[in-house]
Scaffold this motif. Sequence first.
Motif, PDB file in Angstrom:
ATOM      1  N   LEU A 171       0.845  -1.197   0.000  1.00  0.00           N
ATOM      2  CA  LEU A 171       0.000   0.000   0.000  1.00  0.00           C
ATOM      3  C   LEU A 171       0.880   1.247   0.000  1.00  0.00           C
ATOM      4  N   PRO A 172       0.363   2.364  -0.544  1.00  0.00           N
ATOM      5  CA  PRO A 172       1.202   3.552  -0.705  1.00  0.00           C
ATOM      6  C   PRO A 172       1.550   4.220   0.626  1.00  0.00           C
ATOM      7  N   ARG A 173       2.707   4.780   0.649  1.00  0.00           N
ATOM      8  CA  ARG A 173       3.149   5.682   1.713  1.00  0.00           C
ATOM      9  C   ARG A 173       3.658   6.938   1.016  1.00  0.00           C
ATOM     10  N   GLY A 174       3.164   8.080   1.437  1.00  0.00           N
ATOM     11  CA  GLY A 174       3.548   9.321   0.774  1.00  0.00           C
ATOM     12  C   GLY A 174       3.103   9.350  -0.675  1.00  0.00           C
ATOM     13  N   GLY A 175       2.026   8.624  -0.978  1.00  0.00           N
ATOM     14  CA  GLY A 175       1.485   8.637  -2.335  1.00  0.00           C
ATOM     15  C   GLY A 175       2.155   7.648  -3.272  1.00  0.00           C
ATOM     16  N   ILE A 176       3.294   7.057  -2.834  1.00  0.00           N
ATOM     17  CA  ILE A 176       4.028   6.098  -3.667  1.00  0.00           C
ATOM     18  C   ILE A 176       3.822   4.689  -3.119  1.00  0.00           C
TER      19      ILE A 176
ATOM     20  N   LEU B 199      -7.134  11.861  -1.928  1.00  0.00           N
ATOM     21  CA  LEU B 199      -6.244  10.699  -1.874  1.00  0.00           C
ATOM     22  C   LEU B 199      -5.760  10.504  -0.435  1.00  0.00           C
ATOM     23  N   PRO B 200      -5.432   9.248  -0.089  1.00  0.00           N
ATOM     24  CA  PRO B 200      -5.102   8.964   1.315  1.00  0.00           C
ATOM     25  C   PRO B 200      -3.775   9.579   1.747  1.00  0.00           C
ATOM     26  N   ARG B 201      -3.736   9.960   2.993  1.00  0.00           N
ATOM     27  CA  ARG B 201      -2.506  10.335   3.693  1.00  0.00           C
ATOM     28  C   ARG B 201      -2.469   9.517   4.966  1.00  0.00           C
ATOM     29  N   GLY B 202      -1.342   8.824   5.194  1.00  0.00           N
ATOM     30  CA  GLY B 202      -1.273   7.945   6.356  1.00  0.00           C
ATOM     31  C   GLY B 202      -2.279   6.814   6.286  1.00  0.00           C
TER      32      GLY B 202
HETATM   33 CA   LIG Z   1      -0.600   7.871   0.282  1.00  0.00          CA
END
Ligand SMILES: [Ca+2]
Lengths: 162, 162, 162, 162, 162, 162, 162, 162, 162, 162
Positions: free
Chosen positions: B121-126, D121-124
């Motif tokens: 799953l993404p972290r920081g959008g990546i 979009l998701p953050r964290g």
């Molecule tokens: Ca993200």
Amino acid sequence: MTDRQKDHLQSLGNNKAASIFDYDPSLLETFENAHPDRDYFVKFNYPEFTSLCPITHQPDYASLYISYVPAQRMVESKSLKLYFFSFRNHGDFHEDCINKIADDLIQLMDPKYLEVWGKFLPRGGISIDPYVNYGKPGTRWEQVAFERLSHHDLYPEKIDNR
Amino acid sequence: MTDRQKDHLQSLGNNKAASIFDYDPSLLETFENAHPDRDYFVKFNYPEFTSLCPITHQPDYASLYISYVPAQRMVESKSLKLYFFSFRNHGDFHEDCINKIADDLIQLMDPKYLEVWGKFLPRGGISIDPYVNYGKPGTRWEQVAFERLSHHDLYPEKIDNR
Amino acid sequence: MTDRQKDHLQSLGNNKAASIFDYDPSLLETFENAHPDRDYFVKFNYPEFTSLCPITHQPDYASLYISYVPAQRMVESKSLKLYFFSFRNHGDFHEDCINKIADDLIQLMDPKYLEVWGKFLPRGGISIDPYVNYGKPGTRWEQVAFERLSHHDLYPEKIDNR
Amino acid sequence: MTDRQKDHLQSLGNNKAASIFDYDPSLLETFENAHPDRDYFVKFNYPEFTSLCPITHQPDYASLYISYVPAQRMVESKSLKLYFFSFRNHGDFHEDCINKIADDLIQLMDPKYLEVWGKFLPRGGISIDPYVNYGKPGTRWEQVAFERLSHHDLYPEKIDNR
Amino acid sequence: MTDRQKDHLQSLGNNKAASIFDYDPSLLETFENAHPDRDYFVKFNYPEFTSLCPITHQPDYASLYISYVPAQRMVESKSLKLYFFSFRNHGDFHEDCINKIADDLIQLMDPKYLEVWGKFLPRGGISIDPYVNYGKPGTRWEQVAFERLSHHDLYPEKIDNR
Amino acid sequence: MTDRQKDHLQSLGNNKAASIFDYDPSLLETFENAHPDRDYFVKFNYPEFTSLCPITHQPDYASLYISYVPAQRMVESKSLKLYFFSFRNHGDFHEDCINKIADDLIQLMDPKYLEVWGKFLPRGGISIDPYVNYGKPGTRWEQVAFERLSHHDLYPEKIDNR
Amino acid sequence: MTDRQKDHLQSLGNNKAASIFDYDPSLLETFENAHPDRDYFVKFNYPEFTSLCPITHQPDYASLYISYVPAQRMVESKSLKLYFFSFRNHGDFHEDCINKIADDLIQLMDPKYLEVWGKFLPRGGISIDPYVNYGKPGTRWEQVAFERLSHHDLYPEKIDNR
Amino acid sequence: MTDRQKDHLQSLGNNKAASIFDYDPSLLETFENAHPDRDYFVKFNYPEFTSLCPITHQPDYASLYISYVPAQRMVESKSLKLYFFSFRNHGDFHEDCINKIADDLIQLMDPKYLEVWGKFLPRGGISIDPYVNYGKPGTRWEQVAFERLSHHDLYPEKIDNR
Amino acid sequence: MTDRQKDHLQSLGNNKAASIFDYDPSLLETFENAHPDRDYFVKFNYPEFTSLCPITHQPDYASLYISYVPAQRMVESKSLKLYFFSFRNHGDFHEDCINKIADDLIQLMDPKYLEVWGKFLPRGGISIDPYVNYGKPGTRWEQVAFERLSHHDLYPEKIDNR
Amino acid sequence: MTDRQKDHLQSLGNNKAASIFDYDPSLLETFENAHPDRDYFVKFNYPEFTSLCPITHQPDYASLYISYVPAQRMVESKSLKLYFFSFRNHGDFHEDCINKIADDLIQLMDPKYLEVWGKFLPRGGISIDPYVNYGKPGTRWEQVAFERLSHHDLYPEKIDNR
Ligand SMILES: [Ca+2]
Ligand SMILES: [Ca+2]
Ligand SMILES: [Ca+2]
Ligand SMILES: [Ca+2]
Ligand SMILES: [Ca+2]
Ligand SMILES: [Ca+2]
Ligand SMILES: [Ca+2]
Ligand SMILES: [Ca+2]
Ligand SMILES: [Ca+2]
Ligand SMILES: [Ca+2]
Ligand SMILES: [Ca+2]
Ligand SMILES: [Ca+2]
Ligand SMILES: [Ca+2]
Ligand SMILES: [Ca+2]
Ligand SMILES: [Ca+2]
Ligand SMILES: [Ca+2]
């Protein structure tokens, strides 16, 4: 009445067979390939496969995808259905079911090529997808079998257990 | 009771093991391949993988897709689940998790071929998706491994972070 | 520096908190609703929830969908993340997790309306999706809560465990 | 040349405006509703919204869905685009962006009804979706606004952060 | 050890039960609702249901979606699984299976509200989806049951038999 | 030969009409409703609508969804196609096209109820979806029209401009 | 042997019937509702419907979705299939087919409620989806029928002719 | 504290950097590949890329898919994010962005293999998807790069601009 | 001002051109490839193509997918749009449109490689998808063109005309 | 008037032909390939194929995907439609239909390459998908045919019979 029509009707009338839910490859019947001079594919999609876990006796479920290139004989689809039914109360591991189905169909039809892909529902969060294939030794399909195995499932489908 | 049945039941009864959430490859158990003369694929889909970021200690999540061609030994799926559990509170980078899982399974089974694809799953959008594969040196699967690596993910899935 | 900026930064700097994986509602922090005269919805989507089965201690996973209508206070999203992390090694039944999350957020924010929908991954082939909602007594949202409950999930999504 | 054609062309020629990436509601322009005697809906889909986090100054992204029932004036879509551009380097919380957009469009058009739904979009691992709506006081749309708010998002879309 | 833990473990240890594939509602067990003062929904998704056609004895398959609002007792999910297993070799028409499951769960739990939706695989090109619901007489859920029935499946899913 | 058969054949033979690509509502033809005593819906899906921007003369594209409840007359579908063709080189704003289509069909058929929903392709990243509906004054469909307008598009489809 | 078993077998053995491809409502057979005291829904999904255009004699295709609330009699699904077959070489307009099917099933079963939704493949780029429903006069289902008609297809599926 | 932990924390603490939205490849940082003896893939999915049109200064948006086979150095993902941010107010054509990103990452990491695929949102109805790849000269990856280029996008995804 | 900026602005200002809807390849303009030493792909997705049937003069619609490897010149995307517009009132068979587009772009750019895939909407239930490709004679792309042609569309997308 | 226009109009006027629903390959007509010096693909998607089971005379349904590389003659699409209609009341096994269609088209056009893929709806839970291909002997397409056959359907679509 052709050979195939008789096979077909024999299965259609054989509703007793459907009540037998233990593994029985003798249920499989064949008819003659009407296009023996052409190499072509026939695929069966069967999302209704079920068997039992040999240890816990709890049900397992799979979608089966079977493709083959016929030689002289082809499997009759209604008998194939009855054969699948015969796994219903039969206990076997996922990969053994798939190997057994491949073996039975090779034995039955002596095809040029055959593959069986089972995609089982998850147990413990893990789903297991065995894939078996076969090319008739001494034909060009022997090499094709290895090439298809080599390229198997390079782009796996997304699974999220829901 | 066969070898495999015993392995299976040992895991089933071993619920204490499930409470140990630190990395432990000794949890992995094998059973004997019943079809050693055939090269075939077995795939595990596991969308429930989770570990920790080694720096922030925040959780990471991945879907794992593991495919292999067995030689003599095959990994027992319930022990595989417990092994995956053992990453739950373990800190490791994405690519190290995937390399480690590949190494452990190669060490365990000595397979002809194996690949591990993690989709995190993404972290920081990546989001990061490592892919590791292996073909047993000296067999035809060594060359297959490079060919599969060469063709890896040519048609990537669409990602939109939702 | 506003109240909210301070709350936010406190969570950002509070990385130690992230290493605590046992249930702790005191992690939740709020900031002030800047639009108190308007009734509006805020939804959180969180597909990364995980907790433990209280009996087997095996991991459970869920996607959470939380919607609410704020009154004076709103939950700070980074603190909400840390709060979710605190379930990681915590044992609780599915429906108790969802009730507890609803209770904690009601207690924290005193919102006009709130609902929590958890969609868990299957165990034994069955997946469980609890849904809890709340409307502040004495407001028009009390009646809305019952109406939303009455119309809950009339058109359920397709599930096939893959 | 009609009023609307002039507005449209003014925006088309106003490319300098596009280089201004700070919040500016004066960019919004209107034209006259040609069907003032009919209540009907116009929806804008805008999946290209971006702003900055007011604390970390990191970019945020959202898909906006804006629906309204026009009274006398309607927002010109090219000016709406420029207005959205003006959030590009502007720092604001998710729910404040959505409230602000609703307020600006209500102020601009004095519509019978309006709603703004932002899906960020998701953050964290958490994504936030604010939803604001409005019905002109003293009209039947005031009651509609509350009913739509009451039925908001009863069947939430599936989110998996990929 | 709580009441629920005992129920759960009884089912876990009761693997013999899993080998009994004939209809047996006595397999169902309950535990106590920990939140009796709140009306909330619990849904079970079960895409692995199978029974037999009572006339041809051929297998039928369905995805079951069961939602309920608990009163004092709730059905234990592992016992629910065993109960579903008990239909495996049991012959019954689609609509009778669904009515029977609803009746058994109402009898078992005395819930405030309950609904059962079965979506069966096609036979002869036609698939059949029975839907049964129930609201406890004398409560507000009696009226809800009729309203949910009235709005049932207004937006049917697309079916193409593949 | 019935009235409808004549209308149908007139359109079929009228291929010259197809070469006229400027707006012409006189192309629309009707036939008699064979079920005038029953209120029922007929929907047209037309994803091939195209017109021109009245200012830049660049093409616009839309999917049209038209639903109506017939009274005495029904629109003949081949004439409807020719009518849609007549917008091909015609310049009009999105919301004017949709209002015009609604007006023309109301004028033509005097239906009990009618709605037109246009979903246009994006320009400048924004797509515009006008929705117009109508219920015959003095019938129960007048109230239905307002209720459908009030509930319009509560659950908007996901748009990502790709 | 029950009434229903006899009906079922009569259809199974009646293969000659299948060769008759002209409209024949007398093919429909019923069995007795085993749950006459409960109002519940049964839906038939039939994506294999085909008939002929009454003017050009070219084939038309539709997916049918039929839902009803049974009173005393229920339609036997194999006879329903044969009835659908009887449209194969029968010429009729889309909306007449759907009205006719509704009329025949109402006549046959005298149900409390019934609806028929046909979704046809496009001709000339336009697809037509008639929807007919019915509630038994003098029962509460009469009012439900109008309410379901009023809310019909508020959120239409996306169509792109591919 | 390892080399990588320092890099990671430097980026985490370097929030000022995030406010710099002009192209700056010096933001990129590396860490050491822990598995230098194995050729394996790492992919980054980044659906949040945005830059400016160099002529109109209007925003462009893309989803980036970057895959590489590391040699000695690997790009740190948080620094990669900051590097992507640096395009936010930077004007460049689609294909130049993608070539530049490829060049910068090759320069930074000296990888065995690297590819960058950008999928941009449509402008004027047309979307543009550049794809650049690279294999280190003198290694077997030079030939792989050409083979991957030769097989690029043989099965393009469906695009409908919505 | 660079060559490309001038080309781009010429098209932007050339709105008169947009009103010309008859086939005109002279509308196409190029700019210089900034990366002539690298072989890379550029793809255009254009789901808004429309032309006329040369016999009935009724509109046809297609999604175009064009991929190429540039040599010295690249097609400017706004001029490409105007070129596509020029088919709007032009009569041509599907396969001739696709061949003509390929020929015009080859003539214009002299690319190393180019392919054009048109996916048209169905007429008479049949949709037609021509695919043309080209590799510059005497380069390695000549062989690639045949290999891509040989592997064209091995896994066709599902089409159901809705 | 060209050869092709005449062929086309002959089919358009030949509506009587449409009423003949028995297998007739003489319905097929050709026109001349306008691009004989280029090898390119043309694909027909036809999801509306129906024939009869030769034994039970019950209808079968399939989606056909036909791709070919033309030599001198190409099949006219309206005549192809009429040819498909001629299977409507014709009894034949799935694999015989597909072989026959391939044979007829090869006979008709003498193409360089041709393939026919039929995907039939399930009977007895099993769906059957025959695939036949052909490369003109003595051309490079003979070898391509075997290579395409060898790589046929390596990544089968998901089937669930709904
Ligand atoms: Ca993200
Ligand atoms: Ca997930
Ligand atoms: Ca699923
Ligand atoms: Ca997006
Ligand atoms: Ca499971
Ligand atoms: Ca899934
Ligand atoms: Ca995230
Ligand atoms: Ca997603
Ligand atoms: Ca279909
Ligand atoms: Ca399906
Ligand atoms: Ca656009
Ligand atoms: Ca899209
Ligand atoms: Ca479609
Ligand atoms: Ca489709
Ligand atoms: Ca389209
Ligand atoms: Ca299934």
